[in-house]
Design an enzyme around this catalytic site. Structure first.
Site, PDB file in Angstrom:
ATOM      1  N   ARG A   1     -55.393 -35.955  41.424  1.00 19.62           N
ATOM      2  CA  ARG A   1     -54.717 -34.769  40.896  1.00 19.62           C
ATOM      3  C   ARG A   1     -53.365 -35.114  40.286  1.00 19.62           C
ATOM      4  NH1 ARG A   1     -54.742 -30.451  45.687  1.00 19.62           N
ATOM      5  NH2 ARG A   1     -54.188 -32.345  46.841  1.00 19.62           N
TER       6      ARG A   1
ATOM      7  N   LYS B   1     -68.584 -30.025  62.074  1.00 20.60           N
ATOM      8  CA  LYS B   1     -69.192 -31.250  62.592  1.00 20.60           C
ATOM      9  C   LYS B   1     -70.379 -30.934  63.501  1.00 20.60           C
ATOM     10  CE  LYS B   1     -64.784 -33.661  62.267  1.00 20.60           C
ATOM     11  NZ  LYS B   1     -63.620 -34.226  62.987  1.00 20.60           N
TER      12      LYS B   1
ATOM     13  N   VAL C   1     -68.204 -36.878  60.312  1.00 21.71           N
ATOM     14  CA  VAL C   1     -68.255 -36.290  61.651  1.00 21.71           C
ATOM     15  C   VAL C   1     -67.264 -36.907  62.626  1.00 21.71           C
ATOM     16  CG1 VAL C   1     -69.700 -35.960  63.698  1.00 21.71           C
ATOM     17  CG2 VAL C   1     -70.616 -35.486  61.431  1.00 21.71           C
TER      18      VAL C   1
ATOM     19  N   GLY D   1     -58.109 -40.572  60.721  1.00 27.74           N
ATOM     20  CA  GLY D   1     -57.154 -41.560  60.226  1.00 27.74           C
ATOM     21  C   GLY D   1     -57.707 -42.283  59.018  1.00 27.74           C
TER      22      GLY D   1
ATOM     23  N   GLY E   1     -65.134 -40.027  62.146  1.00 24.48           N
ATOM     24  CA  GLY E   1     -64.333 -41.151  61.681  1.00 24.48           C
ATOM     25  C   GLY E   1     -65.080 -42.468  61.761  1.00 24.48           C
TER      26      GLY E   1
ATOM     27  N   ASP F   1     -62.892 -27.124  62.131  1.00 23.44           N
ATOM     28  CA  ASP F   1     -63.248 -28.520  61.875  1.00 23.44           C
ATOM     29  C   ASP F   1     -64.389 -28.967  62.792  1.00 23.44           C
ATOM     30  OD1 ASP F   1     -62.302 -31.383  60.831  1.00 23.44           O
ATOM     31  OD2 ASP F   1     -62.536 -31.529  63.002  1.00 23.44           O
TER      32      ASP F   1
END
Length: 430
Positions: free
Chosen positions: A48, A207, A134, A306, A136, A203
């Site tokens: 962007r 998942k 789902v 992360g 990491g 969130d």
């Protein structure tokens, strides 16, 4: 023998995860090439803000026109890490139409429109992989849909959001209140400036929808998942949990009914015994417990978010998709043959911990017990403490349906001797 023509990869998004994907592609280029069987070339990066300095990414690869990038026609793989519903959905389907397979980390989109995306991938003979969506770095989707493909999964129970686990762990270990623990999570970078998606369970619900669909070979959408946040969990709840030998976690729970005829998916705070493996999951870590007929109980544990951990899962998918590309084949697609109905939350059966504020006078316990009996909810234990005309009554039930418990609570609120229902929490993992 290694193919000399490289696999061309486009990257949609270059934030925390995308920049790590690009970095690993560059620093581990030789290893990736050896594992796939062909070099991997970063062919374009859609962003962007093109003026932002992105270390290690040549400026000529950066574009703001993501649509033109996925329409090039010479791409082998498109990696989507921008998140959200649009433009991600359109970009992914456009990538399929123009000959590219897709690796995504987009849990919200997959939970909402996974079936349509799988259908588009199949129509064009392309792969859709999403291990990073789902948990990491934790390998979970591939074990469920490949390693356990010959088994019957009955339950998936897990902590799938690191932010909420950090907050609840702080409340448990330090006695902090919810807001104090959230402030610390924000200061350390575990919580977003707006933590709603995490603390209200959105969130984790996305998942859970993905996990339930794969585990039970059934289409489960985000709307099918019962969701409750954790903002109302108090220090008092943790004190009660400790008295029961439990702690509190925000859990995603996907279950097959005992008769195998339906499934449920839900996200909510719950008490779990300290003896359960999930009780020892600390900080921002994730863990998922899978129960199946043949394998028994399996636990998957590790960093669930992360940049580097999530990029690890993305690159694992990229290697798998690249191998498929070279072999002229595709990996597993959607498996929804079971087409089991998703039951409403009212049919879920579990135990409950209910804390009531009541008048401290004779007969109150008998009135409360009568209400439970009238609604078919059996009481396991009762604990009462009273002082100066006020009392707290804690009731732990045997297993009962959520509908029966709801009716019980509604009736309790109407008793003159019940001043209020302080908290209701499910007890899981027993």
């Amino acid at each position: 023998m290694m193919r000399t023509r490289p696999l061309k990869v486009a990257l949609l998004g270059c934030g925390v995860v995308g920049s790590e994907v690009a970095r690993i592609m560059t620093t581990h280029a030789d290893d990736l090439a050896a594992r796939i069987g062909a070099p991997v070339e970063l062919a374009g990066v859609a962003v962007r803000r093109p003026d932002k300095v992105r270390e290690g990414i040549p400026a000529e690869l950066v574009t703001t026109d993501a649509t033109a990038l996925v329409k090039r026609g010479d791409l082998d793989i498109v990696v989507e890490v921008i998140g959200g519903i649009e433009p991600a959905r359109t970009l992914i389907t456009t990538a399929f139409e123009h000959g590219a397979s897709v690796v995504s980390a987009n849990k919200a989109l997959l939970a909402q429109d996974g079936a349509a995306l799988h259908a588009a991938a199949e129509e064009h003979g392309k792969d859709l992989y999403y291990e990073a969506a789902v948990a990491g770095a934790i390998p979970l989707i591939r074990p469920l849909r490949e390693s356990l493909a010959g088994d019957k999964v009955n339950r998936v129970l897990g902590i799938v959001n690191g932010t909420t686990n950090f907050i609840l762990d702080k409340m448990d270990t330090t006695g902090a209140g919810y807001q104090e623990a959230l402030d610390e999570a924000t200061a350390l970078g575990y919580a977003e400036a707006d933590p709603t998606a995490d603390v209200e369970g959105f969130d984790a619900a996305a998942k859970a929808a993905i996990l339930a669909g794969i585990a039970f070979h059934t289409r489960v959408r985000l709307d099918d998942v019962h969701r409750e946040g954790m903002t109302e969990v108090t220090a008092g709840d943790f004190a009660s949990a400790k008295e029961m030998g439990c702690t509190i976690k925000l859990l995603a729970i996907c279950e097959r009914a005992e008769d195998g005829a339906s499934v449920t998916a839900r996200v909510h705070p719950a008490m779990i015994p300290l003896s359960h493996p999930l009780a020892s999951v600390r900080g921002a870590y994730n863990a998922v417990f899978v129960e199946s007929d043949a394998s028994g109980r399996l636990m998957f544990y590790g960093p669930g978010a992360g940049g580097a951990p999530t990029a690890s899962a993305v690159l694992g998918d990229l290697v798998a998709v690249g191998r498929n590309r070279l072999g002229g084949t595709t990996g597993p697609g959607e498996s929804a043959y079971a087409a089991l109905p998703v039951s409403p939350m009212g049919e879920v059966v579990t135990r409950y911990h209910i804390s009531l504020d009541v008048a401290d006078k004779p007969g109150v316990l008998a009135q409360v017990a009568t209400v439970f009996a009238e609604h078919g909810v059996s009481i396991d234990t009762v604990r009462q403490q009273g002082k100066d005309g006020e009392a707290s009554l804690v009731v732990v039930t045997h297993r009962a349906s959520d509908a029966a418990l709801g009716g019980t609570v509604e009736a309790l609120r109407k008793l003159d001797t019940v001043r209020g229902v302080a908290s209701i929490m499910r007890v899981e993992g027993e």
